[in-house]
Design a protein around this motif. Structure first.
Motif, mmCIF file in Angstrom:
data_model
loop_
_atom_site.group_PDB
_atom_site.id
_atom_site.type_symbol
_atom_site.label_atom_id
_atom_site.label_comp_id
_atom_site.label_asym_id
_atom_site.label_seq_id
_atom_site.Cartn_x
_atom_site.Cartn_y
_atom_site.Cartn_z
ATOM 1 N N LEU A 80 53.020 4.518 -22.921
ATOM 2 C CA LEU A 80 54.045 3.819 -22.051
ATOM 3 C C LEU A 80 54.495 4.284 -20.823
ATOM 4 C CD1 LEU A 80 56.255 2.148 -24.764
ATOM 5 C CD2 LEU A 80 55.089 0.804 -23.372
ATOM 6 N N CYS A 81 54.661 5.695 -20.818
ATOM 7 C CA CYS A 81 55.045 6.388 -19.548
ATOM 8 C C CYS A 81 53.746 6.717 -18.605
ATOM 9 C CB CYS A 81 55.466 7.906 -20.142
ATOM 10 S SG CYS A 81 55.683 8.951 -18.683
ATOM 11 N N THR A 121 58.878 -0.220 -25.642
ATOM 12 C CA THR A 121 59.198 -0.814 -24.284
ATOM 13 C C THR A 121 59.540 0.358 -23.542
ATOM 14 O OG1 THR A 121 61.506 -0.929 -24.496
ATOM 15 C CG2 THR A 121 60.306 -2.704 -25.502
ATOM 16 N N ASN A 122 59.663 0.010 -22.115
ATOM 17 C CA ASN A 122 60.079 0.930 -21.371
ATOM 18 C C ASN A 122 61.625 0.209 -20.731
ATOM 19 O OD1 ASN A 122 58.209 3.125 -20.696
ATOM 20 N ND2 ASN A 122 56.698 1.483 -19.803
ATOM 21 N N TYR A 161 57.114 -8.400 -22.832
ATOM 22 C CA TYR A 161 55.781 -7.889 -21.998
ATOM 23 C C TYR A 161 55.243 -6.443 -22.661
ATOM 24 C CZ TYR A 161 52.993 -5.547 -18.601
ATOM 25 O OH TYR A 161 51.879 -5.109 -18.240
ATOM 26 N N TRP A 162 56.608 -5.587 -22.842
ATOM 27 C CA TRP A 162 55.933 -4.392 -23.312
ATOM 28 C C TRP A 162 55.497 -4.245 -24.585
ATOM 29 C CZ3 TRP A 162 54.441 -1.028 -19.718
ATOM 30 C CH2 TRP A 162 55.253 -1.235 -18.575
ATOM 31 N N ILE A 163 56.250 -4.910 -25.466
ATOM 32 C CA ILE A 163 55.777 -5.098 -26.967
ATOM 33 C C ILE A 163 54.520 -5.508 -26.894
ATOM 34 C CG2 ILE A 163 56.332 -6.049 -29.128
ATOM 35 C CD1 ILE A 163 59.374 -5.767 -28.446
ATOM 36 N N LYS A 164 54.132 -6.535 -26.377
ATOM 37 C CA LYS A 164 52.788 -7.186 -26.384
ATOM 38 C C LYS A 164 51.648 -5.942 -25.829
ATOM 39 C CE LYS A 164 50.053 -11.329 -24.734
ATOM 40 N NZ LYS A 164 50.157 -12.572 -23.842
ATOM 41 N N TRP A 165 52.149 -5.159 -24.742
ATOM 42 C CA TRP A 165 51.098 -4.385 -24.218
ATOM 43 C C TRP A 165 50.809 -3.432 -25.100
ATOM 44 C CZ3 TRP A 165 51.209 0.810 -23.030
ATOM 45 C CH2 TRP A 165 50.076 1.360 -22.366
ATOM 46 N N VAL A 166 51.778 -2.792 -25.936
ATOM 47 C CA VAL A 166 51.613 -1.824 -26.814
ATOM 48 C C VAL A 166 50.737 -2.201 -28.086
ATOM 49 C CG1 VAL A 166 52.759 -0.352 -28.667
ATOM 50 C CG2 VAL A 166 53.911 -0.546 -26.552
#
Length: 275
Positions: free
Chosen positions: A226-227, A66-67, A203-208
């Motif tokens: 992520l960055c 995540t971010n 959201y971020w976990i799904k994106w990864v």
């Protein structure tokens, strides 16, 4: 030596130092004037920090994939953590395409872990690159911070008088600070904040999960991705070279450009990396 973590929502971003200090943030967009700029001038740039009343061991990490940044303060008598993120999460509207929600503000949560933390809040915004006077006005349910044509709001469940006084406070429960474009301050509470935190994390976990990366150096590659994703301006798709400006590559030289532009070479490298 600059050692910062980055958080953002693909519209703007902020840099969080190892000690939890918010030292750089432009608003409302990447290219806007700064709200905090201690990274450029430690005396007058402005920052937002939490100071414990005694020496603590400080550790910092991202929540995996995540971010969202967590900074943990641990001492003999108490421990607490500060959670920093910009909301960005998915919402499905009936009969419409999936939509990405980008609530345009930064959220900071103080969460007691052990004992009763005693801290001083150092809230020192300096709008418009610290040019001119930044005014702070307390309203019934929020704070208005303004300077020239720039304006921003903050809501918190801590008494605003305690924030301004910089006196040491006992933190007995979760506390939050929401800073940005806030249209309905009265609608914010801890329940809503935690729900937004959970949605952003998902959201971020799904994106990864959508990334295809090799096993070798997998964690480092994911963190880099992520960055790079954060540096994408979602309104146009442009990718900025970096989140900062005016930091000299060589002190005393002219090599101190504004990297908040979409530099063609850098953007091409980022696209290649994401591909």
């Amino acid at each position: 030596m600059l050692d910062y973590g980055i958080i953002g929502n693909c519209v703007t971003c902020a840099l969080i130092k190892k000690d939890g200090s918010l030292d750089w943030m432009c608003y409302p967009d990447f290219s806007s004037p700064s709200i905090f700029a201690k990274i450029l001038d430690k005396n007058k740039g402005g920052s937002f920090n939490f100071k414990p009343d005694r020496k603590c061991k400080i550790t910092q990490k991202y929540i995996d994939n995540t971010n969202i940044i967590e900074t943990t303060f641990s001492c003999i008598s108490y421990a607490f953590k500060v959670i920093d993120f910009f909301p960005r999460y998915g919402a499905i509207l009936k009969k419409k395409k999936p939509e990405i929600i980008k609530e345009h503000h930064i959220i900071r949560i103080i969460e007691p872990l052990r004992g009763t933390p005693i801290i001083a809040i150092e809230f020192d915004p300096k709008l418009d690159y610290a040019r001119g006077e930044t005014k702070i006005e307390e309203q019934e349910d929020h704070i208005i911070i303004s300077n020239n044509n720039q304006k921003i709001r903050m809501v918190s469940n801590i008494k605003y008088s305690n924030i301004f006084s910089k006196e040491k406070l006992k933190i007995k429960q979760r506390s939050y600070f929401v800073l940005g474009n806030i249209s309905e301050p009265s609608k914010y509470n801890m329940k809503k904040i935690l729900a937004v935190h959970s949605a952003t994390k998902k959201y971020w976990i799904k994106w990864v999960k959508g990334l295809v990366v090799p096993e070798k150096n997998k964690e480092l590659i994911i963190r880099s991705a992520l960055c790079l994703k954060l540096l994408t301006y979602s309104k146009t798709g442009a990718i900025i070279a970096a989140s900062t400006t005016s930091i000299p590559e060589e002190v005393g030289s002219e090599r101190n450009w504004d990297y908040r532009y979409c530099w063609i070479r850098d953007a091409a490298m980022t696209i290649d990396a994401l591909n």
